[in-house]
Design an enzyme around this catalytic site. Structure first.
Site, PDB file in Angstrom:
ATOM      1  N   HIS A 267     -16.449 -60.454  48.097  1.00  0.00           N
ATOM      2  CA  HIS A 267     -15.484 -59.389  48.436  1.00  0.00           C
ATOM      3  C   HIS A 267     -15.914 -58.651  49.703  1.00  0.00           C
ATOM      4  O   HIS A 267     -16.733 -58.565  50.388  1.00  0.00           O
ATOM      5  CB  HIS A 267     -15.449 -58.478  47.152  1.00  0.00           C
ATOM      6  CG  HIS A 267     -16.807 -57.722  46.968  1.00  0.00           C
ATOM      7  ND1 HIS A 267     -17.393 -56.800  47.710  1.00  0.00           N
ATOM      8  CD2 HIS A 267     -17.850 -58.102  46.296  1.00  0.00           C
ATOM      9  CE1 HIS A 267     -18.490 -56.530  47.343  1.00  0.00           C
ATOM     10  NE2 HIS A 267     -18.855 -57.466  46.207  1.00  0.00           N
TER      11      HIS A 267
ATOM     12  N   GLU B 108     -20.537 -60.263  39.105  1.00  0.00           N
ATOM     13  CA  GLU B 108     -21.806 -60.288  39.777  1.00  0.00           C
ATOM     14  C   GLU B 108     -23.010 -60.396  38.464  1.00  0.00           C
ATOM     15  O   GLU B 108     -22.409 -60.073  37.350  1.00  0.00           O
ATOM     16  CB  GLU B 108     -21.770 -58.962  40.522  1.00  0.00           C
ATOM     17  CG  GLU B 108     -23.180 -58.791  41.093  1.00  0.00           C
ATOM     18  CD  GLU B 108     -23.697 -59.960  42.240  1.00  0.00           C
ATOM     19  OE1 GLU B 108     -23.765 -61.023  41.722  1.00  0.00           O
ATOM     20  OE2 GLU B 108     -24.152 -59.682  43.394  1.00  0.00           O
TER      21      GLU B 108
HETATM   22  O1  LIG Z   1     -25.428 -54.666  44.526  1.00  0.00           O
HETATM   23  C1  LIG Z   1     -25.373 -55.609  43.966  1.00  0.00           C
HETATM   24  O2  LIG Z   1     -25.033 -55.886  42.876  1.00  0.00           O
HETATM   25  C2  LIG Z   1     -25.360 -56.871  44.558  1.00  0.00           C
HETATM   26  O3  LIG Z   1     -26.855 -56.970  45.131  1.00  0.00           O
HETATM   27  C3  LIG Z   1     -24.522 -57.298  45.623  1.00  0.00           C
HETATM   28  O4  LIG Z   1     -23.414 -57.384  44.780  1.00  0.00           O
HETATM   29  P1  LIG Z   1     -21.824 -57.265  45.585  1.00  0.00           P
HETATM   30  O5  LIG Z   1     -21.742 -58.767  46.288  1.00  0.00           O
HETATM   31  O6  LIG Z   1     -20.903 -57.298  44.459  1.00  0.00           O
HETATM   32  O7  LIG Z   1     -21.843 -56.461  46.726  1.00  0.00           O
END
Ligand SMILES: O=C(O)[C@H](O)COP(=O)(O)O
Length: 215
Positions: free
Chosen positions: A9, A82
Site C-alpha cells: 500500500h 499485516e
Molecule cells: O508498521 C508495520 O506494521 C510494518 O512494519 C509495516 O506495515 P505496512 O506495510 O502495513 O506499512
C-alpha cells in the site's frame, strides 16, 4: 504461466511518523495517494484482471485507486493483512523500552515462532499468506491478479518462495507502492512452482517513500 503482481500500500500517516501499524490502521498521506495513482497507472498497462486486497483500511484505500485505473472489482482477503504486532501496535518505534525493542528484534533477527506478546509468529503469517496466494491458482485461465498487502506480509511471501525463513523478509526492501511479481511455472527441467521475477520495483514512482531506517 500465471503471473501474480504484489503491491504494498501507499505511505500512511503512521509509516511517516515511524509508528507500528500491524493490524491497526492509519490513512494514506497525500504522498501515499500519489504513489497509489502512479502504481495504478503501471498496473493499468499490465492488464490486471483481479485485485485482491487485505481488508485493512490502507490497503483498501490503495486498492480502490488501482481498481479505478484497471476497471476491476476488489476482492477482500483478510489473509493478506499485516503481521499482528500485538502489544506494540500504534507505538512509536523510538519510544520502545529495551524489553519491547527486544520483542521487535525477535521478528527482525528472529526465530520462526518468535512473536510480540499477543501478536502473531512469522510462521503463522507465512501459512496464511501462502494460502491466499495458492487461491490465485483457482482463478480462470488467463487471469492476471494483483495483490495489495503489506511490507512484512509480502516480504514473508517472497522470502519463503525463495526457500528462506519467513523472518528473512527484513532483508528485502519493499517500499510503499513497490511492485513485485511472482510466476507459477510448471517445467520438467526448471523449478516447478512459484518463482520470483522481480521484487520491490519502484521505477514507476517519482516520490518514493524512504524506508523506516532512512527517515
Ligand atoms: O508498521 C508495520 O506494521 C510494518 O512494519 C509495516 O506495515 P505496512 O506495510 O502495513 O506499512
Amino acid at each position: 504461466m500465471l503471473q501474480v503482481y504484489l503491491v504494498r500500500h501507499g505511505e500512511t500517516q503512521w509509516n511517516a511518523e515511524r509508528r507500528i501499524q500491524g493490524q491497526s490502521d492509519s490513512p494514506l498521506t497525500a504522498k501515499g495517494e500519489q504513489q497509489a495513482w502512479q502504481v495504478a497507472e503501471r498496473a493499468r498497462s499490465l492488464g490486471i484482471t483481479h485485485i485482491i486486497a487485505s481488508d485493512l483500511g490502507r490497503t483498501q484505500q490503495t486498492a480502490r485507486i488501482i481498481a479505478e485505473a484497471c476497471g476491476c472489482d476488489i476482492i477482500l482477503d483478510p489473509r493478506l493483512r499485516e503481521l499482528d504486532m500485538g502489544v506494540l501496535e500504534k507505538r512509536h518505534v523510538d519510544t520502545l523500552t529495551e524489553q519491547e525493542e527486544g520483542w521487535r528484534r525477535t521478528l527482525v533477527n528472529g526465530t520462526e515462532d518468535g512473536r510480540i506478546p499477543q501478536g502473531e509468529s512469522m510462521q503463522e503469517l507465512s501459512v496464511r499468506v501462502q494460502a491466499a496466494l495458492a487461491d490465485c491458482l483457482k482463478l480462470p485461465q488467463g487471469s492476471r491478479p494483483l495483490l495489495v498487502s503489506h511490507g512484512i506480509a509480502l516480504g514473508c511471501l517472497v522470502s519463503t518462495i525463495l526457500g528462506l525463513p519467513a523472518y528473512a523478509e527484513r532483508r528485502l526492501r519493499l517500499r510503499n507502492c513497490s511492485i513485485s511479481r511472482i510466476d507459477y511455472q510448471e517445467s520438467p527441467w526448471l523449478a516447478s512452482g512459484w518463482v520470483v521475477e522481480m521484487a520491490g520495483d519502484i521505477s514507476h514512482l517519482d516520490a518514493p517513500a524512504l524506508d523506516e531506517l532512512q527517515r
